[in-house]
Design an enzyme around this catalytic site. Structure first.
Site, PDB file in Angstrom:
ATOM      1  N   ASP A   1      -1.820   5.647  -5.822  1.00 33.85           N
ATOM      2  CA  ASP A   1      -2.962   6.513  -6.109  1.00 33.85           C
ATOM      3  C   ASP A   1      -2.608   7.429  -7.267  1.00 33.85           C
ATOM      4  OD1 ASP A   1      -4.453   5.865  -3.450  1.00 33.85           O
ATOM      5  OD2 ASP A   1      -2.430   6.456  -2.850  1.00 33.85           O
TER       6      ASP A   1
ATOM      7  N   GLU B   1       0.476  -0.964  -4.721  1.00 37.53           N
ATOM      8  CA  GLU B   1      -0.718  -0.114  -4.748  1.00 37.53           C
ATOM      9  C   GLU B   1      -0.274   1.337  -4.720  1.00 37.53           C
ATOM     10  OE1 GLU B   1      -3.978   2.414  -3.270  1.00 37.53           O
ATOM     11  OE2 GLU B   1      -1.982   2.125  -2.399  1.00 37.53           O
TER      12      GLU B   1
ATOM     13  N   HIS C   1       0.835  -1.196   0.000  1.00 39.69           N
ATOM     14  CA  HIS C   1       0.000   0.000   0.000  1.00 39.69           C
ATOM     15  C   HIS C   1       0.875   1.253   0.000  1.00 39.69           C
ATOM     16  CE1 HIS C   1      -2.806   2.910   2.158  1.00 39.69           C
ATOM     17  NE2 HIS C   1      -3.515   2.530   1.098  1.00 39.69           N
TER      18      HIS C   1
ATOM     19  N   HIS D   1      -1.267  10.372  -3.294  1.00 37.56           N
ATOM     20  CA  HIS D   1      -2.538  10.095  -2.633  1.00 37.56           C
ATOM     21  C   HIS D   1      -3.402  11.325  -2.431  1.00 37.56           C
ATOM     22  CE1 HIS D   1      -5.223   9.634   0.874  1.00 37.56           C
ATOM     23  NE2 HIS D   1      -5.454   8.443   0.351  1.00 37.56           N
TER      24      HIS D   1
END
Length: 250
Positions: free
Chosen positions: A48, A46, A15, A61
């Site tokens: 964004d 992962e 993440h 993010h």
């Protein structure tokens, strides 16, 4: 089966690159963090996505630069010529999606589109890079999920949108979705999202269930025992050790 989901055993996903790994604190969504996770053996990252005012797609993010960089401002309101001056934790540049795709050609990426203006630019980058088979695109916004599906077609793996998650969680009626997987928290506030019933219904539909963001070893064991298909974690070191212990590390 989508090529993105073709994996032996539970998927371990870093993440934001593993934002709470001891060597990554303060460097979320940076090439430093991504390289650390891949160095540990992670095959899934992962991150964004946001687009600048001139349509450049970055792995970041927050809507604003303020929290994790040495600059301020809303990314969608700034051109890339300004955003590229920002440094994560005062040191690391903000990566372009193009750079992440090129730097990790064998790694699969889970991409969370954070704003409406990022959908079409992200689709263009993925199309040009020929990366559709090695990414999964998700978003809290059902509209963004539908739009990226329309742009890139049925080969693209996508997460369920918020309305689809609500239907499979609360509706007694069977339904299908073009989504490849549910990427959900165990709880959203006080609401328990992940239940044994949801897991059964998802698997009956042929959909995987990935749970975020799981950083506690006991919870990792419990969810893996329950049969979830993947865990998304900030503590890449702990999840790796647990999967090695269980004989499930790739």
């Amino acid at each position: 089966m989508y090529p993105y989901l073709d994996h032996d055993g539970p998927i371990a996903m870093a993440h934001r690159g593993g934002a709470l790994h001891p060597d990554n604190v303060g460097y979320e969504n940076s090439m430093h963090a991504f390289e650390q996770a891949v160095g540990l053996g992670y095959q899934y990252l992962e991150t964004d996505l946001h687009a600048t005012s001139d349509g450049v797609v970055v792995a970041f993010h927050d809507h604003r630069l303020d929290r994790v960089t040495d600059r301020t401002g809303v990314i969608s309101q700034l051109p890339w010529s300004e955003v590229k001056k920002a440094r994560i934790n005062g040191h690391e540049p903000i990566p372009l999606l193009t750079d992440v795709l090129e730097h990790f050609p064998a790694t699969r990426l889970n991409l969370d589109i954070k704003a409406d203006n990022g959908v079409l630019p992200a689709a263009a980058v993925l199309r040009k890079a020929g990366a559709i088979d090695r990414v999964c695109v998700s978003s809290f916004s059902q509209a963004r999920v539908k739009r990226i599906r329309a742009e890139l077609g049925e080969r693209l793996a996508t997460g369920f949108g918020e309305q689809e998650i609500a239907r499979i969680r609360f509706s007694p009626f069977r339904f299908d979705s073009p989504g490849a997987c549910l990427q959900i928290p165990e709880y959203y506030g006080r609401l328990k999202v992940l239940t044994s019933g949801l897991l059964r219904r998802a698997h009956a539909l042929g959909k995987q269930v990935h749970v975020w963001t799981v950083d506690d070893p006991a919870t990792m064991h419990r969810l893996l025992d329950a049969g979830v298909d993947g865990l998304i974690t900030d503590r890449t070191d702990l999840l790796r050790d647990i999967l090695i212990e269980r004989g499930q590390w790739p």
